[in-house]
Design an enzyme around this catalytic site. Structure first.
Site, PDB file in Angstrom:
ATOM      1  N   ASP A   1       1.631  85.058  81.955  1.00  0.00           N
ATOM      2  CA  ASP A   1       0.655  85.829  80.910  1.00  0.00           C
ATOM      3  C   ASP A   1       0.376  84.665  79.999  1.00  0.00           C
ATOM      4  O   ASP A   1      -0.653  83.935  80.102  1.00  0.00           O
ATOM      5  CB  ASP A   1       1.378  86.970  80.156  1.00  0.00           C
ATOM      6  CG  ASP A   1       0.530  87.606  79.226  1.00  0.00           C
ATOM      7  OD1 ASP A   1      -0.796  87.132  79.184  1.00  0.00           O
ATOM      8  OD2 ASP A   1       0.890  88.414  78.725  1.00  0.00           O
TER       9      ASP A   1
ATOM     10  N   LYS B   1      -6.673  88.124  80.046  1.00  0.00           N
ATOM     11  CA  LYS B   1      -7.257  89.000  79.010  1.00  0.00           C
ATOM     12  C   LYS B   1      -8.426  88.592  78.558  1.00  0.00           C
ATOM     13  O   LYS B   1      -8.538  87.132  78.204  1.00  0.00           O
ATOM     14  CB  LYS B   1      -5.862  88.960  77.991  1.00  0.00           C
ATOM     15  CG  LYS B   1      -4.737  89.465  78.353  1.00  0.00           C
ATOM     16  CD  LYS B   1      -3.695  89.533  77.213  1.00  0.00           C
ATOM     17  CE  LYS B   1      -2.267  90.194  77.863  1.00  0.00           C
ATOM     18  NZ  LYS B   1      -1.275  89.971  76.962  1.00  0.00           N
TER      19      LYS B   1
ATOM     20  N   GLU C   1       6.742  89.773  83.943  1.00  0.00           N
ATOM     21  CA  GLU C   1       5.744  88.957  83.418  1.00  0.00           C
ATOM     22  C   GLU C   1       6.198  88.120  82.234  1.00  0.00           C
ATOM     23  O   GLU C   1       7.080  88.432  81.467  1.00  0.00           O
ATOM     24  CB  GLU C   1       4.949  90.038  82.684  1.00  0.00           C
ATOM     25  CG  GLU C   1       3.492  89.513  82.185  1.00  0.00           C
ATOM     26  CD  GLU C   1       2.493  90.673  81.907  1.00  0.00           C
ATOM     27  OE1 GLU C   1       2.526  90.491  80.408  1.00  0.00           O
ATOM     28  OE2 GLU C   1       2.130  91.381  82.660  1.00  0.00           O
TER      29      GLU C   1
ATOM     30  N   LYS D   1       8.628  96.543  77.660  1.00  0.00           N
ATOM     31  CA  LYS D   1       8.825  95.476  77.155  1.00  0.00           C
ATOM     32  C   LYS D   1      10.427  94.919  76.850  1.00  0.00           C
ATOM     33  O   LYS D   1      11.194  95.597  76.629  1.00  0.00           O
ATOM     34  CB  LYS D   1       8.505  95.521  75.592  1.00  0.00           C
ATOM     35  CG  LYS D   1       6.860  95.574  75.507  1.00  0.00           C
ATOM     36  CD  LYS D   1       6.239  94.368  75.839  1.00  0.00           C
ATOM     37  CE  LYS D   1       4.858  94.226  75.258  1.00  0.00           C
ATOM     38  NZ  LYS D   1       4.203  92.928  75.777  1.00  0.00           N
TER      39      LYS D   1
ATOM     40  N   ASP E   1       8.087  92.974  81.072  1.00  0.00           N
ATOM     41  CA  ASP E   1       7.424  92.062  80.065  1.00  0.00           C
ATOM     42  C   ASP E   1       8.262  91.268  79.054  1.00  0.00           C
ATOM     43  O   ASP E   1       8.605  91.989  78.109  1.00  0.00           O
ATOM     44  CB  ASP E   1       6.289  92.480  79.649  1.00  0.00           C
ATOM     45  CG  ASP E   1       5.356  91.370  78.879  1.00  0.00           C
ATOM     46  OD1 ASP E   1       5.551  90.402  79.002  1.00  0.00           O
ATOM     47  OD2 ASP E   1       4.217  92.044  78.142  1.00  0.00           O
TER      48      ASP E   1
END
Length: 342
Positions: free
Chosen positions: A235, A255, A212, A160, A186
């Protein structure tokens, strides 16, 4: 006439996950059980994450109550898609619809004595590669987590970023993980276009598999993608179906919860592939049923990129042995339904 039961469980994360959209400290899991006149029960899961998907827990609970009343008006022979469409017409809340969709797939698999992956295709993978996820640790903590992932046999780490000291933490992870480890960043849309370009250029010497959601919105993603050498993945922006085929990314992270379940994810994956982008899956720190569903779909789609599904170990619960991560992958549960229970 089917019967429906709903159970609510709050599960804490062992260590809070710090992201650009806020801290994640606990997860609310709503277990949705659909039992037919034949006594076979299908189980699904709703796991709203308000800071990420914008759906408050009470909205999800209200939607599931509406769905329960609708489903009890059908019989066992009603096609699952008809039941799901009736629920969607009443309240189009994807994270709640996912619970119904998963329960229908799980029940179908149990009735047939087959895994969900085998209901989707006859050519599913036996196991799905997964990445380790590292939150906003300091440099030492990030390095420790990276070394643990390396020693556990992971081939990919997702770090992250957009939360402070990105350069130091990326360098620490790369040094600890070694040169062969795939490193994925991400940002959860933390940057604007100029910040994203500058930051990605500065971090790219560490060797990045992809970044991402550096920015939100398909136009911004396209602008970043045109100016950097690193692959860009979409995403949160993938919520806009039109964006899936707009050429804004090299890869798209899908997702279960945001797609409204297995059926919705399969449809969106087809759109992604139509646009020429790669598909991989991840969770929003879902519970076991959400992770199992994603593993079955990733296997059926024969996804080659590491998927963000090794997240159960972050939750304070017992991980079902069927979903244990071994050498950087999760084997597809065999038998009937989502978790192989006949």
């Amino acid at each position: 006439m089917p019967t429906v039961a709903l159970h609510h469980e709050t599960v804490r994360l062992k260590t809070p996950l710090v992201t650009a959209f806020g801290d994640v400290r606990e997860r609310d899991l709503l277990l949705f059980e659909l039992t037919g006149a034949d006594g076979v029960t299908g189980r699904g899961e709703c796991a709203p994450l308000t800071a990420y998907d914008g759906v408050p827990l009470e909205v999800a609970v209200e939607a599931l109550a509406v769905y329960a009343s609708i489903l009890q008006g059908f019989d066992d022979d009603t096609p699952g898609m008809r039941m799901l469409d009736a629920c969607r017409d009443a309240a189009d809340i994807p994270v709640a619809l996912a619970a119904v969709d998963l329960a229908l797939w799980d029940r179908a698999g149990r009735r047939a004595g087959r895994s969900v992956a085998s209901l989707i295709t006859d050519d599913a993978l036996d196991a799905v590669p997964v990445n380790a996820t590292i939150g906003a640790h300091d440099r030492a903590g990030a390095a420790t987590a990276a070394a643990a992932a390396r020693d556990a046999g992971y081939g990919c780490i997702k770090l992250k970023v957009g939360v402070g000291d990105d350069a130091g933490r990326v360098a620490a992870v790369r040094a600890a993980a070694g040169p062969e480890m795939l490193l994925r960043l991400d940002a959860n849309g933390a940057w604007d276009v100029e910040q994203a370009v500058a930051t990605i250029d500065a971090l790219s010497p560490a060797g990045l598999e992809l970044v991402e959601e550096p920015v939100h919105g398909v136009e911004g993603l396209r602008a970043v993608r045109e100016r950097v050498a690193v692959r860009i993945a979409m995403d949160e922006t993938a919520e806009d179906i039109g964006a899936l085929i707009a050429g804004g990314a090299d890869a798209v992270c899908l997702k279960i919860s945001r797609c409204g379940g297995i059926s919705g994810l399969l449809a969106q994956a087809a759109l992604v592939q139509q646009g020429g982008a790669e598909v991989y899956l991840a969770s929003t720190f879902d519970g076991p049923l959400g992770i199992a569903a994603a593993v079955h779909v990733a296997a059926a789609l024969r996804v080659q990129a590491a998927c963000g599904l090794a997240t159960l170990e972050h939750l304070d619960l017992d991980v079902p042995p069927e979903l244990a991560v071994r050498a950087g992958s999760i084997r597809v549960p065999t038998g009937g339904g989502l978790l192989g229970e006949l």
